[in-house]
Write a protein that holds these residues in place. Structure first.
Motif, PDB file in Angstrom:
ATOM      1  N   ALA A  10       1.845  68.846  37.909  1.00 16.44           N
ATOM      2  CA  ALA A  10       0.833  67.981  37.318  1.00 16.44           C
ATOM      3  C   ALA A  10       0.703  66.564  37.926  1.00 16.44           C
ATOM      4  CB  ALA A  10       0.997  67.738  35.679  1.00 16.44           C
ATOM      5  N   ILE A  11       1.815  65.975  38.683  1.00 17.68           N
ATOM      6  CA  ILE A  11       1.821  64.977  39.299  1.00 17.68           C
ATOM      7  C   ILE A  11       0.719  64.742  40.366  1.00 17.68           C
ATOM      8  CG2 ILE A  11       3.297  63.315  40.787  1.00 17.68           C
ATOM      9  CD1 ILE A  11       5.762  64.226  39.270  1.00 17.68           C
ATOM     10  N   PRO A  12      -0.057  63.891  40.336  1.00 18.25           N
ATOM     11  CA  PRO A  12      -1.280  64.062  41.064  1.00 18.25           C
ATOM     12  C   PRO A  12      -1.032  63.710  42.891  1.00 18.25           C
ATOM     13  CG  PRO A  12      -1.945  62.776  39.178  1.00 18.25           C
ATOM     14  CD  PRO A  12      -0.696  62.819  39.252  1.00 18.25           C
ATOM     15  N   SER A  13       0.010  62.640  42.950  1.00 17.17           N
ATOM     16  CA  SER A  13       0.176  62.489  44.432  1.00 17.17           C
ATOM     17  C   SER A  13       0.899  63.385  45.225  1.00 17.17           C
ATOM     18  CB  SER A  13       0.984  61.184  44.267  1.00 17.17           C
ATOM     19  OG  SER A  13       2.371  61.374  43.599  1.00 17.17           O
ATOM     20  N   LEU A  14       1.491  64.526  44.337  1.00 17.67           N
ATOM     21  CA  LEU A  14       2.214  65.596  45.224  1.00 17.67           C
ATOM     22  C   LEU A  14       1.200  66.516  45.737  1.00 17.67           C
ATOM     23  CD1 LEU A  14       5.482  66.051  43.269  1.00 17.67           C
ATOM     24  CD2 LEU A  14       4.983  64.270  45.059  1.00 17.67           C
ATOM     25  N   ARG A  15       0.176  66.719  45.034  1.00 15.64           N
ATOM     26  CA  ARG A  15      -0.873  67.848  45.270  1.00 15.64           C
ATOM     27  C   ARG A  15      -0.457  69.107  45.606  1.00 15.64           C
ATOM     28  NH1 ARG A  15      -4.032  65.646  50.628  1.00 15.64           N
ATOM     29  NH2 ARG A  15      -2.131  64.797  50.904  1.00 15.64           N
TER      30      ARG A  15
END
Length: 502
Positions: A10-15
């Motif tokens: 769910a961490i957006p920056s990791l995609r």
């Protein structure tokens, strides 16, 4: 809450994208490990996400199955494969996805623009944040526990605060195993089920703790006290991270509370020591003695006096015994602790727990007004107890076996051999020796010996005559009978039978 694969996804920056193994999204992530080996299990400790560019992944069905098995063996939380331009893989091999799905191993894809270092950093930051939150919660709970310990609610308030903070049940007992208080569980039932663990921990005093998986759940037993064990705490299912951090805090606060109670009981112990001094006087009447025992809540009936030599501070040992024994009648005389107990008290069990290895004499059961007589005999047994290394009771003090056990083994063996060696040589099967033993135990009764051994009376007489001829001891001389009986008894208390010469 600990970081999970779902949280990482769910961490957006990791995609990151999930392509297989969704059943394992709840797995905890404790670290991230980048590797290109196809055998990563040996390099894992468990709960890691494994990151690879797939440099050595072939896409072969058998190889993919073996790789997923390696991840399971290493207890990996998930597999992250980097794909895209400039990387060995442009897409995840179908066989690898299929085997990950069957195994419930989360398989995530990371784009080529997201370096593995970013994923490692994200895991580290999330873990550090969780640990910080845990420490903050622990600090708040520690303050609540300290406030409860300082309040007038005492032990009950402290245990209630513990349960509210951790959800873990707890029971506290005194050094004898008697329940003092409990919260979040049936205290007496928990103590009963955990009794073997409690007994083991109690034998080691403050030097250790114990635990185990019991039908009621996982238990941890901690000794309580500062310089001496005052009680024990039994914790049920205290295996959360917060509970583990707080156990030492709880033990410290409970130890202080039990020490406070110990000090508060000092006037009561002094009063009972005064009662005991009165009971040990020789001019006390039966009526006065019974009235004194009623005052101390000691059951009516015969009593025993017990004397124990203290290894260290006799006052502390007296306090332990006063706590453990009904009535708590204990006093210190020099380096000896003297107590009085009801006749049916299991004094040996109490001594094993509170005075292991200490010389102890146990007087005979007497009417309460004769407690001084029982004490005199108990004190007289202390030297014998010290030599044998165990408590000695008045009942066995009159036994010849006790006197023999106090003698030099070499001297007793020499005596037994001198008397019985001719029988050992002439009768390897032991028939003569056994006939002699039974004949002596029946006071020389031919008929009773014959009946017990199933032999004809004349056979018994012939054997005893043969014994007399071999040993030179006559059956009609009391001194000779005593020699034979003492030699047999010396053998019975554990002296070795001599080896037959070949």
């Amino acid at each position: 809450m600990p970081l999970t694969v779902r949280d990482l996804l769910a961490i957006p920056s990791l995609r990151l994208r999930l392509i297989a193994g969704g059943a394992g999204l709840g797995r905890v992530v404790e670290a991230a490990h980048a590797t290109e080996t196809t055998s990563p299990a040996a390099w894992l400790e468990g709960a890691e996400v494994v990151m690879t560019t797939g440099l050595l992944l072939t896409g072969d069905d058998a190889d993919s199955a073996a790789y997923v098995d390696e991840l399971r063996e290493g207890k990996a939380s998930a597999l992250i494969v980097g794909v895209g331009g400039g990387l060995p893989l442009q897409a995840v091999p179908t066989a690898l996805s299929q085997h990950a799905e069957r195994a419930g191993m989360p398989l995530l894809v990371a784009p080529a623009t997201v370096p593995f270092a970013s994923i490692t950093k994200a895991v580290f930051v999330a873990r550090a944040s969780e640990e910080r939150r845990l420490l903050e919660r622990t600090l708040r709970t520690q303050r609540r526990l300290s406030a409860a310990a300082a309040s007038s609610d005492g032990l009950e308030g402290l245990l209630s605060s513990w349960v509210q903070a951790t959800g873990s049940g707890v029971a506290v007992c005194d050094a004898s195993g008697r329940l003092l208080s409990a919260a979040g569980t049936d205290g007496q039932a928990l103590l009963t089920e955990a009794a073997p663990v409690i007994d083991t921990v109690a034998l080691h005093g403050l030097r250790g703790s114990g635990g185990g998986d019991l039908p009621c759940g996982k238990v941890v037993v901690q000794p309580l006290g500062t310089a001496r064990m005052r009680g024990l705490a039994v914790l049920l299912n205290a295996d959360s991270a917060e509970s583990r951090l707080l156990i030492s805090v709880l033990v410290s606060l409970l130890s202080v509370e039990l020490e406070r109670r110990h000090l508060a009981d000092e006037p009561q112990r002094r009063r009972r020591a005064t009662l005991l001094a009165r009971l040990f006087t020789t001019d006390i009447t039966a009526e006065q003695a019974h009235a004194l025992l009623r005052t101390a809540d000691v059951p009516a009936g015969p009593v025993r006096a017990v004397a124990v030599q203290a290894a260290g501070d006799p006052v502390e040992l007296a306090a332990d015994l006063a706590l453990a024994l009904p009535g708590g009648l204990a006093r210190v005389t020099g380096g000896t602790v003297e107590v009085v107990v009801a006749q049916d008290t299991d004094i040996h069990a109490v001594l094993r727990r509170f005075a292991p290895g200490r010389p102890a004499g146990i007087g005979p059961a007497v009417a309460p007004q004769h407690a001084a007589l029982s004490l005199r005999q108990a004190v007289a047994l202390l030297p014998s107890s010290a030599e044998l290394g165990r408590p000695i009771s008045a009942a066995e003090a009159g036994s010849v076996r006790l006197l023999l056990s106090l003698g030099s083994p070499a001297t007793l063996a020499a005596f037994a051999d001198t008397v019985l060696a001719p029988l050992d040589a002439a009768d390897p099967a032991g028939e003569l020796t056994e006939t002699l033993r039974v004949w002596l135990e029946t006071n020389g009764s031919w008929a009773e010996t014959s009946n017990l051994l199933g032999l004809h009376r004349h056979t018994v007489q012939n054997r005893i005559e043969k014994v007399a001829k071999l040993t030179g001891r006559q059956q009609d001389r009391a001194e000779d009978r005593i020699d034979l009986w003492l030699a047999l008894t010396a053998r019975a208390v554990g002296l070795p039978r001599p080896q037959q010469q070949k």
